[in-house]
Design an enzyme around this catalytic site. Structure first.
Site, short mmCIF file in Angstrom:
data_model
loop_
_atom_site.label_atom_id
_atom_site.label_comp_id
_atom_site.label_asym_id
_atom_site.label_seq_id
_atom_site.Cartn_x
_atom_site.Cartn_y
_atom_site.Cartn_z
N CYS A 124 2.03 7.85 6.74
CA CYS A 124 2.93 8.05 7.87
C CYS A 124 3.21 9.53 8.06
O CYS A 124 3.69 10.20 7.12
CB CYS A 124 4.23 7.29 7.62
SG CYS A 124 5.53 7.61 8.83
N CYS B 278 7.24 10.21 7.50
CA CYS B 278 7.90 10.23 6.20
C CYS B 278 6.95 10.34 5.02
O CYS B 278 7.37 10.53 3.88
CB CYS B 278 8.78 8.98 6.03
SG CYS B 278 7.84 7.46 5.71
N CYS C 247 4.73 1.93 9.60
CA CYS C 247 5.04 2.50 8.30
C CYS C 247 5.81 1.49 7.47
O CYS C 247 6.70 0.80 7.97
CB CYS C 247 5.86 3.78 8.46
SG CYS C 247 6.34 4.53 6.87
N CYS D 27 9.57 3.57 6.88
CA CYS D 27 10.49 4.09 7.89
C CYS D 27 10.25 3.37 9.22
O CYS D 27 9.50 2.41 9.30
CB CYS D 27 10.35 5.62 8.05
SG CYS D 27 8.88 6.17 8.95
N ASP E 54 -17.98 25.70 6.21
CA ASP E 54 -17.88 24.79 5.07
C ASP E 54 -18.55 23.46 5.40
O ASP E 54 -18.17 22.79 6.36
CB ASP E 54 -16.39 24.57 4.76
CG ASP E 54 -16.16 23.67 3.56
OD1 ASP E 54 -17.15 23.23 2.95
OD2 ASP E 54 -14.99 23.40 3.25
#
Length: 416
Positions: free
Chosen positions: A198, A201, A218, A221, A340
């Site tokens: 999430c 949170c 989530c 939350c 990269d």
């Protein structure tokens, strides 16, 4: 254009001249150099050119060039539309696009993810379309959670902008959730490896998938998937009135392009273009800056697929010719690609087992090591021509990242 200050008019004129010289010299379409010179002479040129226009900004990690083209095509009934059709998606390209269509009341601008806050602040765009966020060029771009956070701040500070956002992507949802006005589109999320947590949170996200719909929320939350206004369901889009709109007319292949078409329909509906009018115009788009183009060369039909990050490779695999169709893979690591190449290890290449596979490009050894670990048989060649000529006459899919793709396009014919 005539109502621009004299300095701005001079900046536009010199930018156009520089762009023309760049094209004559074979250095590209000139969008970047033209815009760079214009902004050097007048740093406020983008704001001045955007004034009194109805603008759409289109941003995502993957699919923004294609979706920009689809939206632009569907908006043609409204009149001339200014757009950066070839992917110059930073302020320099935006300046060139708007300067090249001074009388266009509408503009559709592809925008690099990290430039959304700057361009939104300078243009006051009417519509912001946000589709997906995933890892891409981590040596150049910010961590995607940081990008989503910057979107949140920018949209909170731009109450005049209406957002069209893919609610199936939790990061996009979080980034768009501060906007005053949002149309949520359930456009699908096929690559999920960057959104298991999430963004509100940090807790785990629970997902539920059925044949008809998907959902996420989530566990710790309140953060959850918003109720969509538009929904992609297989080969149909369901509009806010509950009508199922078939997408079989769309010529671009694969589920990613059905997602792009769903976003495009939601965007143009904001301008009063209904789906039944927009769909035939979406169907006119068969290739985007060379993507999905098939080039005939010495008895071979070479289809060009651009793929520059793990999520993009997943979508490229979705449209490959059925096995055991041959495929050539080309990887570079120049500036536009990202230096990269460790992201190659995030791609599941096992789907290529049983196909003839050729590997080329500047970083072919990096890709070969990854394929060997995935137990995919392959042949390393020094040049794409060796791969093409090793295939018997017939179909060949070529998947390449950005600069490798452009090199191949140039060699076998640049097709819009």
């Amino acid at each position: 254009m005539s109502d621009l200050p004299l300095r701005s008019q001079l900046a536009v004129a010199l930018g156009r001249t520089a762009a023309k010289m760049s094209r004559l010299a074979g250095k590209g379409d000139g969008s970047v150099i033209g815009g760079r010179i214009g902004l050097r002479l007048d740093p406020e040129l983008l704001t001045r050119l955007a004034k009194d226009r109805k603008l759409v900004l289109v941003s995502a990690t993957n699919g923004k060039t294609t979706t920009t083209r689809l939206i632009t095509s569907a908006m043609t009934p409204l009149g001339e539309v200014a757009t950066n059709a070839f992917g110059a998606n930073m302020p320099t390209g935006h300046v060139s696009a708007l300067a090249s269509a001074p009388d266009a009341r509408y503009g559709v601008l592809e925008c690099d993810e990290k430039y959304v806050p700057m361009v939104l602040a300078e243009t006051g765009a009417n519509i912001v379309a946000l589709m997906n966020l995933s890892r891409d060029q981590m040596d150049r771009a910010a961590e995607i959670w940081l990008l989503a956070g910057k979107w949140r701040k920018a949209l909170e500070a731009s109450p005049q902008s209406h957002v069209i956002a893919n609610c199936d992507d939790p990061l996009v949802t979080w980034g768009a959730s501060t906007a005053k006005s949002v149309t949520w589109v359930a456009a699908g999320q096929h690559w999920r490896e960057d959104s298991w947590c999430c963004p509100e949170c940090g807790g785990p996200l629970d997902r539920r998938d059925t044949e008809e719909d998907s959902d996420w929320r989530c566990r710790q939350c309140h953060f959850a998937r918003p109720r969509p206004d538009w929904s992609l369901r297989g080969d149909h889009v369901v509009d806010p009135h509950g009508r199922a709109i078939p997408l079989d007319a769309v010529q671009l292949p694969g589920r990613a392009n059905r997602s792009n078409a769903a976003i495009a329909l939601a965007v143009v509906a904001q301008f009063g273009v209904p789906p039944e009018q927009a769909l035939p115009l979406l169907a006119q788009v068969k290739s985007v800056a060379g993507r999905y183009t098939t080039v005939e060369y010495q008895g071979r039909s070479i289809r060009l697929l651009l793929s520059k990050n793990p999520a993009g490779w997943l979508e490229a695999f979705d449209v490959l010719a059925p096995a055991p169709g041959p495929v050539a893979l080309s990887i570079n690591a120049q500036g536009p690609d990202g230096r990269d190449t460790s992201w190659l290890w995030d791609v599941d290449y096992r789907i290529l087992r049983g196909r003839p596979v050729w590997v080329t490009g500047e970083r072919r050894i990096d890709l070969a090591a990854r394929l060997e670990a995935a137990e995919v048989s392959f042949t390393v060649v020094d040049d794409i021509e060796q791969a093409v000529m090793a295939v018997p006459p017939g179909h060949l899919d070529v998947i390449a990242n950005y600069t490798a793709f452009q090199d191949i396009r140039t060699r076998y014919g640049r097709v819009v």
